[in-house]
Design a protein around this motif. Structure first.
Motif, PDB file in Angstrom:
ATOM      1  N   PRO A  96       3.218   5.717 -14.723  1.00 33.08           N
ATOM      2  CA  PRO A  96       2.612   5.136 -13.531  1.00 33.08           C
ATOM      3  C   PRO A  96       1.462   4.200 -13.886  1.00 33.08           C
ATOM      4  O   PRO A  96       0.892   4.282 -14.973  1.00 33.08           O
ATOM      5  N   VAL A  97       1.130   3.322 -12.936  1.00 38.38           N
ATOM      6  CA  VAL A  97       0.119   2.298 -13.185  1.00 38.38           C
ATOM      7  C   VAL A  97      -1.184   2.579 -12.469  1.00 38.38           C
ATOM      8  O   VAL A  97      -2.120   1.784 -12.544  1.00 38.38           O
ATOM      9  N   THR A  98      -1.274   3.703 -11.769  1.00 33.63           N
ATOM     10  CA  THR A  98      -2.490   4.040 -11.037  1.00 33.63           C
ATOM     11  C   THR A  98      -3.154   5.276 -11.641  1.00 33.63           C
ATOM     12  O   THR A  98      -2.495   6.129 -12.240  1.00 33.63           O
ATOM     13  N   TYR A  99      -4.466   5.347 -11.453  1.00 31.57           N
ATOM     14  CA  TYR A  99      -5.216   6.499 -11.969  1.00 31.57           C
ATOM     15  C   TYR A  99      -4.729   7.792 -11.328  1.00 31.57           C
ATOM     16  O   TYR A  99      -4.496   8.800 -12.016  1.00 31.57           O
TER      17      TYR A  99
ATOM     18  N   ASP B  16       0.838  -1.203   0.000  1.00 31.67           N
ATOM     19  CA  ASP B  16       0.000   0.000   0.000  1.00 31.67           C
ATOM     20  C   ASP B  16       0.874   1.254   0.000  1.00 31.67           C
ATOM     21  O   ASP B  16       0.571   2.248  -0.674  1.00 31.67           O
ATOM     22  N   TYR B  17       1.975   1.199   0.738  1.00 31.38           N
ATOM     23  CA  TYR B  17       2.903   2.328   0.794  1.00 31.38           C
ATOM     24  C   TYR B  17       3.621   2.508  -0.541  1.00 31.38           C
ATOM     25  O   TYR B  17       3.787   3.632  -1.030  1.00 31.38           O
ATOM     26  N   VAL B  18       4.052   1.407  -1.148  1.00 26.76           N
ATOM     27  CA  VAL B  18       4.735   1.458  -2.436  1.00 26.76           C
ATOM     28  C   VAL B  18       3.893   2.182  -3.475  1.00 26.76           C
ATOM     29  O   VAL B  18       4.406   2.951  -4.295  1.00 26.76           O
ATOM     30  N   TYR B  19       2.563   1.952  -3.446  1.00 30.23           N
ATOM     31  CA  TYR B  19       1.685   2.498  -4.476  1.00 30.23           C
ATOM     32  C   TYR B  19       1.090   3.852  -4.127  1.00 30.23           C
ATOM     33  O   TYR B  19       0.194   4.333  -4.818  1.00 30.23           O
ATOM     34  N   GLU B  20       1.599   4.497  -3.072  1.00 27.17           N
ATOM     35  CA  GLU B  20       1.203   5.890  -2.834  1.00 27.17           C
ATOM     36  C   GLU B  20       1.755   6.770  -3.953  1.00 27.17           C
ATOM     37  O   GLU B  20       2.839   6.519  -4.484  1.00 27.17           O
ATOM     38  N   ASP B  21       1.031   7.812  -4.310  1.00 29.15           N
ATOM     39  CA  ASP B  21       1.389   8.637  -5.466  1.00 29.15           C
ATOM     40  C   ASP B  21       2.831   9.124  -5.429  1.00 29.15           C
ATOM     41  O   ASP B  21       3.545   9.072  -6.442  1.00 29.15           O
ATOM     42  N   LYS B  22       3.270   9.626  -4.290  1.00 28.86           N
ATOM     43  CA  LYS B  22       4.621  10.181  -4.214  1.00 28.86           C
ATOM     44  C   LYS B  22       5.662   9.128  -4.584  1.00 28.86           C
ATOM     45  O   LYS B  22       6.599   9.409  -5.343  1.00 28.86           O
ATOM     46  N   ASN B  23       5.497   7.928  -4.051  1.00 27.72           N
ATOM     47  CA  ASN B  23       6.481   6.878  -4.307  1.00 27.72           C
ATOM     48  C   ASN B  23       6.432   6.402  -5.754  1.00 27.72           C
ATOM     49  O   ASN B  23       7.459   6.140  -6.372  1.00 27.72           O
ATOM     50  N   VAL B  24       5.230   6.302  -6.302  1.00 34.08           N
ATOM     51  CA  VAL B  24       5.084   5.912  -7.705  1.00 34.08           C
ATOM     52  C   VAL B  24       5.744   6.949  -8.608  1.00 34.08           C
ATOM     53  O   VAL B  24       6.523   6.615  -9.510  1.00 34.08           O
ATOM     54  N   LEU B  25       5.454   8.220  -8.371  1.00 33.50           N
ATOM     55  CA  LEU B  25       5.985   9.274  -9.230  1.00 33.50           C
ATOM     56  C   LEU B  25       7.494   9.433  -9.072  1.00 33.50           C
ATOM     57  O   LEU B  25       8.195   9.763 -10.041  1.00 33.50           O
ATOM     58  N   ASP B  26       8.003   9.197  -7.872  1.00 31.52           N
ATOM     59  CA  ASP B  26       9.462   9.256  -7.683  1.00 31.52           C
ATOM     60  C   ASP B  26      10.155   8.234  -8.569  1.00 31.52           C
ATOM     61  O   ASP B  26      11.187   8.530  -9.188  1.00 31.52           O
TER      62      ASP B  26
END
Length: 411
Positions: free
Chosen positions: A334-337, A315-325
């Protein structure tokens, strides 16, 4: 990873530290091009931040080369030393062996619902999601604007344009008017891009079975063989011996007029001072066709338990900040909306907008098929023969198709 304070003693196993803390092991692929941008630097910082917020969970990071990571994980699983999580290229084999948690067993509902729908669907086996998309990319036709401008050319709109532009580039002395990397590195990707643009693909859309030797696919490879390779427009290295990395390096050194590429090539070309034009690979007659998309996968193994702790970390990995980093560092998607919306609104990522626009309708590898790994390797090993002098595309595609169908039945 001593700097992370890791306490793992046995490779491949989740463990419990003496303090009672749960230690999770993640084996991940390296997306960097060298020591300066290795992916373990990203994971090290993310693990430290996660551990500071979750003092009962420690993360052991093991980053490995893309050349070996899939096999390395397969060996760990075969030795009953599965990691808790793996971020690699395929998941279906492990899902069919009942070795993975399902997405709804580990992820919160908001995280699971945030995946782009076509990527979430691609992570399913028998309609149940096991593969969690980690990053995505789409493929576009790249062209060197300087070389095109010097020959008075504009972006191609159909395959006739591709051929005539390549002829003009050759006449102007361009070493490789259009690169066609059908060597063993990623021939399955190059092949899929052309098959889609030609109105075909790897699968029968009606029932999802392999359809590799369909009429549109054979027509596509006959065209490539006659109009590009046979016409001497694909450069000094035979397509069957040309790997993607070699083709990309030639493009960033200004020796290639056109080739299919992904977002990371855009980053490398920009660093090299190449002015790049990009567009979806045109359909044969100019009508739009689906582009090719690629996703790499995160998966969670059941062997060591710890579903709750794995879920908290992912859940933490897929937070926006971590995904965008992560995607921002490697020019990926990115893989999330929510992260896609944030990227689209940020001018810093404007060069990736063309890739973002085609991703929602892009077609991905049939990675949900257990047989895909073997079929993909077969394509890598043999598809280049279809465009060689004396090669017969129908025969080559037909043999690959028969073996693929046999492998699918054997599933």
């Amino acid at each position: 990873m001593a700097a992370l304070g890791m306490t793992m003693a046995l490779a491949g196993c989740g463990s419990t530290a003496g303090s009672g803390d749960v230690t999770l092991r993640l084996v991940a692929a390296d997306y960097g091009n060298g020591s300066s941008d290795r992916s373990d630097k990203y994971w090290a910082e993310l693990a430290r931040n996660f551990e500071s917020e979750h003092p009962g969970i420690k993360i052991d990071i093991d980053v490995r080369s893309w050349k070996t990571v899939d096999k390395d994980v397969a060996d760990m699983v075969a030795q009953d030393k599965a990691p808790d999580m793996a971020q690699i290229g395929s998941y279906a084999d492990y899902a069919k062996q009942d070795k993975l948690y399902t997405a709804d067993q580990i992820l919160s509902v908001p995280t699971q619902a945030n995946f782009l729908s076509q990527l979430a669907d691609a992570g399913k086996v028998n309609r149940i999601q096991y593969g969690l998309p980690f990053i995505a990319s789409a493929r576009l036709l790249f062209y060197n604007k300087k070389l095109f401008g010097q020959s008075g050319l504009s972006a191609p709109k159909n395959w006739d344009d591709i051929q005539s532009d390549a002829e003009a580039l050759k006449a102007a002395g361009v070493t490789t008017p259009i690169a066609l990397p059908l060597g063993s590195e990623e021939a399955q990707g190059e092949t899929m891009m052309w098959l889609l643009a030609g109105g075909g693909g790897y699968l029968n859309n009606a029932d999802g079975s392999y359809d590799i030797d369909s009429d549109p696919n054979i027509k596509t490879f006959n065209w490539l063989k006659k109009n590009l390779v046979g016409a001497g427009l694909t450069g000094p290295i035979a397509p069957a011996k040309l790997d993607r990395t070699t083709a990309f390096k030639a493009f960033t050194s200004g020796q290639v007029g056109m080739l299919n590429g992904h977002p990371t090539l855009l980053l490398d070309a920009r660093k090299a001072g190449i002015d790049v034009g990009m567009l979806p690979l045109p359909g044969f007659d100019g009508k739009p066709k689906p582009s090719m998309g690629v996703a790499d996968w995160m998966m969670a193994f059941k062997q060591n338990g710890h579903a709750k702790e794995i879920g908290a970390f992912l859940d933490y990995v897929y937070e926006d900040k971590n995904v965008l980093d992560f995607v921002g560092q490697y020019d990926l998607l990115p893989v999330t909306y929510s992260a896609n919306e944030a990227m689209a609104a940020d001018s810093a990522y404007k060069e990736l907008s063309t890739f973002q626009q085609v991703l929602p309708t892009a077609e991905l590898y049939p990675s949900g098929k257990k047989s895909w790994g073997g079929v993909s390797q077969d394509i890598k090993d043999n598809i280049g023969k279809a465009v060689e002098p004396g090669g017969n595309p129908g025969v080559i595609l037909g043999r690959i198709a028969r073996d693929a169908t046999a492998a699918e039945v054997a599933e």
